[in-house]
Write an enzyme that holds these catalytic residues in place. Structure first.
Site, short mmCIF file in Angstrom:
data_model
loop_
_atom_site.label_atom_id
_atom_site.label_comp_id
_atom_site.label_asym_id
_atom_site.label_seq_id
_atom_site.Cartn_x
_atom_site.Cartn_y
_atom_site.Cartn_z
N GLN A 150 0.88 -1.17 0.00
CA GLN A 150 0.00 0.00 0.00
C GLN A 150 0.91 1.22 0.00
O GLN A 150 1.40 1.65 1.04
CB GLN A 150 -0.92 -0.03 1.22
CG GLN A 150 -1.92 -1.20 1.18
CD GLN A 150 -2.54 -1.45 2.53
OE1 GLN A 150 -1.86 -1.84 3.47
NE2 GLN A 150 -3.85 -1.25 2.64
N GLN A 178 -2.11 2.96 3.21
CA GLN A 178 -0.95 2.89 4.11
C GLN A 178 -1.23 3.70 5.38
O GLN A 178 -1.51 4.90 5.31
CB GLN A 178 0.28 3.44 3.39
CG GLN A 178 1.57 3.36 4.21
CD GLN A 178 2.68 4.17 3.56
OE1 GLN A 178 2.53 5.36 3.34
NE2 GLN A 178 3.79 3.52 3.25
N HIS A 230 5.87 4.11 6.44
CA HIS A 230 7.13 3.38 6.30
C HIS A 230 6.81 2.24 5.33
O HIS A 230 5.90 1.45 5.58
CB HIS A 230 7.56 2.83 7.67
CG HIS A 230 8.92 2.21 7.70
ND1 HIS A 230 9.72 2.25 8.84
CD2 HIS A 230 9.63 1.52 6.78
CE1 HIS A 230 10.85 1.61 8.61
NE2 HIS A 230 10.82 1.15 7.35
N HIS A 276 6.17 -1.01 3.54
CA HIS A 276 6.09 -2.38 4.03
C HIS A 276 5.36 -3.25 3.03
O HIS A 276 4.36 -2.85 2.44
CB HIS A 276 5.44 -2.47 5.41
CG HIS A 276 4.13 -1.77 5.56
ND1 HIS A 276 4.02 -0.39 5.65
CD2 HIS A 276 2.85 -2.24 5.65
CE1 HIS A 276 2.75 -0.06 5.80
NE2 HIS A 276 2.02 -1.16 5.78
N HIS A 333 3.29 -6.61 2.45
CA HIS A 333 2.49 -7.65 3.11
C HIS A 333 2.76 -8.99 2.42
O HIS A 333 2.66 -9.09 1.19
CB HIS A 333 0.99 -7.34 2.98
CG HIS A 333 0.56 -6.08 3.65
ND1 HIS A 333 0.01 -6.05 4.91
CD2 HIS A 333 0.60 -4.78 3.22
CE1 HIS A 333 -0.28 -4.81 5.23
NE2 HIS A 333 0.08 -4.01 4.23
#
Length: 217
Positions: A112, A119, A123, A125, A127
């Site tokens: 995202q 998001q 930061h 990330h 999934h």
């Protein structure tokens, strides 16, 4: 790039060094894998069993902020974590190769990238979510997948769950959603539960590294 690495030598499964942060949140005890540029941690609000996050160590907000070496390291780490999760969740034969284990189930891999995309922690990330045959696999009865709707709703609001722990100034809200399937009563896990899961994954990664060493790769 090495072919099908199981646990490259520059990866560590311990977290005795300086604290690791996911956005503003200190998550060191939830980290089960770290490389020179990347870390992997268990999820405070997993959508399905085995739902983990892979992040750059540098607190980049957007995927386009990462350097080329950081991008390579991030996605190589995603591959390693996929193989680890396949070993744990897909119940393969001990003699199966890493690629054969991954074929015994499937994965959702998602980013995202920005608040408009859902998001809630600023930061980057990734999934990584294992989909287990006969258990958590996508239904064949519908072309849509409820998992993506849950990811963009309160179910997937990792930033909100972390906020609830620390009481920050403004609670992040889920966004970027398809028609919402809200589940505000769904509770975040406690720290011990996450630490226990991280310990399991560290053990599997250690076994993978030992096997790689025994094979002389």
């Amino acid at each position: 790039m090495a072919s099908s690495p199981s646990a490259p030598k520059d990866m560590t499964t311990t977290t005795q060094e300086k604290p690791i942060f996911f956005g503003p949140f200190e998550v060191t005890s939830q980290v089960f894998l770290k490389t020179p540029s990347t870390f992997a941690l268990v999820n405070l609000k997993p959508l399905l069993p085995g739902h983990v996050l892979i992040c750059p160590l540098a607190p980049h907000r957007r995927l386009t902020d990462l350097s080329s070496p950081e991008l390579v390291d991030l996605w190589e780490t995603v591959q390693v974590v996929q193989r680890m999760l396949a070993r744990y969740y897909f119940s393969p034969s001990p003699s199966s190769s890493p690629s054969e284990r991954c074929e015994l189930g499937s994965f959702n891999i998602a980013v995202q990238d920005g608040p408009e995309a859902g998001q809630t922690v600023p930061h980057v990330h990734v999934h990584v979510i294992p989909r287990i045959k006969g258990s958590t696999a996508k239904s064949v009865e519908t072309p849509s997948d409820e998992l993506y709707e849950r990811m963009a709703a309160e179910d997937g609001n990792v930033g909100g769950a972390l906020w609830d722990r620390l009481i920050l100034k403004k609670r992040p809200e889920p966004s970027g959603r398809f028609p919402a399937i809200e589940d505000a009563d769904r509770k975040a896990r406690d720290l011990k539960d996450m630490q226990d899961e991280a310990g399991i994954y560290r053990g599997i990664l250690k076994e993978m590294g030992e096997e790689e060493g025994d094979s002389g790769e």
